[in-house]
Write a protein that holds these residues in place. Structure first.
Motif, mmCIF file in Angstrom:
data_model
loop_
_atom_site.group_PDB
_atom_site.id
_atom_site.type_symbol
_atom_site.label_atom_id
_atom_site.label_comp_id
_atom_site.label_asym_id
_atom_site.label_seq_id
_atom_site.Cartn_x
_atom_site.Cartn_y
_atom_site.Cartn_z
ATOM 1 N N LYS A 115 0.825 -1.209 0.000
ATOM 2 C CA LYS A 115 0.000 0.000 0.000
ATOM 3 C C LYS A 115 0.860 1.260 0.000
ATOM 4 C CE LYS A 115 -3.996 1.977 2.394
ATOM 5 N NZ LYS A 115 -4.911 1.861 3.566
ATOM 6 N N ASN B 193 3.508 1.737 -1.597
ATOM 7 C CA ASN B 193 4.071 1.971 -2.954
ATOM 8 C C ASN B 193 3.034 1.544 -3.991
ATOM 9 O OD1 ASN B 193 7.144 2.567 -2.356
ATOM 10 N ND2 ASN B 193 6.571 0.812 -1.083
ATOM 11 N N LYS B 194 1.924 2.301 -4.048
ATOM 12 C CA LYS B 194 0.784 1.898 -4.880
ATOM 13 C C LYS B 194 1.141 1.820 -6.364
ATOM 14 C CE LYS B 194 -2.790 3.901 -1.859
ATOM 15 N NZ LYS B 194 -1.904 4.635 -0.936
ATOM 16 N N ILE B 195 1.777 2.879 -6.878
ATOM 17 C CA ILE B 195 2.074 2.930 -8.325
ATOM 18 C C ILE B 195 3.048 1.822 -8.701
ATOM 19 C CG2 ILE B 195 3.098 4.308 -10.174
ATOM 20 C CD1 ILE B 195 2.054 6.789 -8.778
ATOM 21 N N ARG B 196 4.089 1.655 -7.877
ATOM 22 C CA ARG B 196 5.069 0.608 -8.163
ATOM 23 C C ARG B 196 4.428 -0.770 -8.090
ATOM 24 N NH1 ARG B 196 10.448 0.444 -4.663
ATOM 25 N NH2 ARG B 196 9.116 -0.651 -3.164
ATOM 26 N N SER B 197 3.550 -0.949 -7.120
ATOM 27 C CA SER B 197 2.861 -2.242 -6.984
ATOM 28 C C SER B 197 1.981 -2.526 -8.195
ATOM 29 C CB SER B 197 2.015 -2.247 -5.717
ATOM 30 O OG SER B 197 2.817 -2.093 -4.577
ATOM 31 N N PHE B 198 1.269 -1.484 -8.665
ATOM 32 C CA PHE B 198 0.402 -1.672 -9.844
ATOM 33 C C PHE B 198 1.227 -2.013 -11.079
ATOM 34 C CE2 PHE B 198 -1.551 0.131 -13.676
ATOM 35 C CZ PHE B 198 -2.699 -0.644 -13.732
ATOM 36 N N LEU B 199 2.328 -1.299 -11.271
ATOM 37 C CA LEU B 199 3.182 -1.571 -12.432
ATOM 38 C C LEU B 199 3.770 -2.978 -12.347
ATOM 39 C CD1 LEU B 199 5.010 1.878 -12.807
ATOM 40 C CD2 LEU B 199 3.187 0.940 -14.242
ATOM 41 N N THR B 200 4.047 -3.422 -11.105
ATOM 42 C CA THR B 200 4.553 -4.782 -10.916
ATOM 43 C C THR B 200 3.495 -5.812 -11.322
ATOM 44 O OG1 THR B 200 5.857 -4.003 -9.046
ATOM 45 C CG2 THR B 200 5.552 -6.374 -9.244
ATOM 46 N N LEU C 229 1.136 -5.364 -13.491
ATOM 47 C CA LEU C 229 0.661 -5.153 -14.855
ATOM 48 C C LEU C 229 0.964 -6.324 -15.781
ATOM 49 C CD1 LEU C 229 -0.872 -3.006 -16.393
ATOM 50 C CD2 LEU C 229 1.304 -2.003 -17.107
#
Length: 387
Positions: free
Chosen positions: A15, A17-24, A26
């Protein structure tokens, strides 16, 4: 530290690192959704073809003469009729003709056949009558129109009793067929049917190209097919110059081809799951480097190697499972959008969805082990000194 606390810490880290987690996630999302869409399209195509073949009639065998130098007349085709278990046969000749009514004209398929064709192919009349035996005997210039042909030439008017030009010659329309739609990529409505003798003249041949055979009992179709094979060999003398096919044969062939294509498409899409797993591993390695001091503090206050390993492994699994769930949802929505846009049939497979999701979890475990193991092996003193 129990498993629940470890899970909470993993979720808190994701939570943060939301953007990094989403890109991971993807890569996993794209991989899972691609597999679902590709397989749904492939299985839908298989089902559509099977339905189309089934609409041809499960009790109908198709005898096709393929040899160009083979002589096969109507009298030869009638030898099939005497085989026990056969209800009716419909010999045909075919070709392409230009039909015209005043300013309206179109090129359509022409079928020359006998009166039994209507029953053998399970067709229905919209208006008028079908070809009669007397039409064949008298070489009558009459025609039965497919529904699309009738609409093209006459619009909403009734064609029965009107005259049309077929390759420049006047023919009387005696009937119109009900729409049967398309089958195996060929429209069954864009055609005209004429008496067999008339069709032979239009096609410039007296040879019978295809004979449709309706059997009395569907369970005997394989036995009767073998009998027809022997009869055809006695007439033609060359097994390579004819073929006897049943709907079951066509279904099996079509299904085999589509399954191969579905596996290839699904396999290609699954590669992106591997790429997504590599992305998870890369991000987790970065996370280990960023949190080296945190790991040192936790070890210094008593966290065991197993606790650290489990935390990072759970993070990788959570990322891949969330990606899998989102991917399943996007895959279903994308497949629906595709079928609405193209009108193509799709067929969802629950087993494929579960397999895709399970594979995404496996990817999380496999590619999360290395960074998790690396984090668990960090020396606490060295980790505390890390800047």
């Amino acid at each position: 530290m129990n498993g629940l606390q470890t899970l909470k810490m993993a979720l808190k880290s994701i939570k943060a690192n939301k953007i990094r987690s989403f890109l991971t996630m993807l890569g996993i999302i794209i991989g899972v959704s691609s597999v679902i869409v590709m397989v749904a399209i492939g299985q839908g195509s298989t089902k559509e073809i099977q339905d189309q073949i089934g609409s041809l009639g499960t009790k109908v065998l198709t005898v096709t003469v393929t040899g160009s130098d083979v002589t096969y007349k109507e009298a030869d085709a009638e030898q099939i009729q005497v085989i026990d278990g056969i209800e009716e046969i419909a010999p045909t000749v075919s070709g392409r003709v230009m039909v015209k009514k005043e300013k309206n004209s179109t090129q359509v398929s022409m079928i020359g056949t006998t009166s039994s064709y209507l029953n053998v192919r399970d067709l229905q009349l919209q208006s008028g009558r079908f070809v009669a035996d007397l039409d064949h005997e008298n070489h009558s210039k009459i025609a039965v129109l497919g529904s699309d042909t009738a609409q093209t030439l006459f619009g909403l008017g009734d064609p029965v009793g009107e005259y049309i030009k077929v390759n420049g010659t006047s023919y009387k329309v005696v009937g119109v067929l009900k729409s049967v739609g398309s089958s195996l990529g060929t429209s069954g409505d864009s055609m005209i049917i004429v008496p067999l003798s008339t069709g032979q003249r239009l096609a410039s041949t007296t040879n019978i190209g295809t004979t449709y055979v309706k059997v009395e009992n569907e369970n005997m179709i394989n036995f009767i097919s073998s009998r027809i094979e022997r009869t055809m060999y006695s007439i033609v003398g060359d097994a390579d110059s004819y073929s006897v096919s049943s709907p079951k044969d066509l279904m099996e062939t079509a299904s085999s081809v589509n399954k191969t294509m579905t596996l290839l498409l699904g396999g290609s899409a699954a590669i992106s799951l591997i790429v997504g797993g590599i992305g998870i591993m890369n991000i987790m390695l970065v996370s280990v480097s960023e949190r080296t001091k945190e790991i040192g503090i936790r070890k210094a206050i008593g966290a065991k190697r197993g606790n650290i390993l489990l935390q990072f492994l759970i993070e990788a699994i959570v990322l891949s499972s969330f990606g899998g769930i989102i991917g399943v949802g996007i895959g279903i929505i994308s497949a629906q959008i595709y079928t609405l846009a193209t009108g193509t049939t799709i067929a969802y497979s629950t087993s494929v969805m579960l397999l895709s999701f399970g594979f995404s979890l496996l990817v999380g475990v496999v590619f999360g082990v290395f960074p998790a193991n690396k984090a668990s092996k960090l020396d606490p003193i060295q980790a505390l000194r890390y800047e």
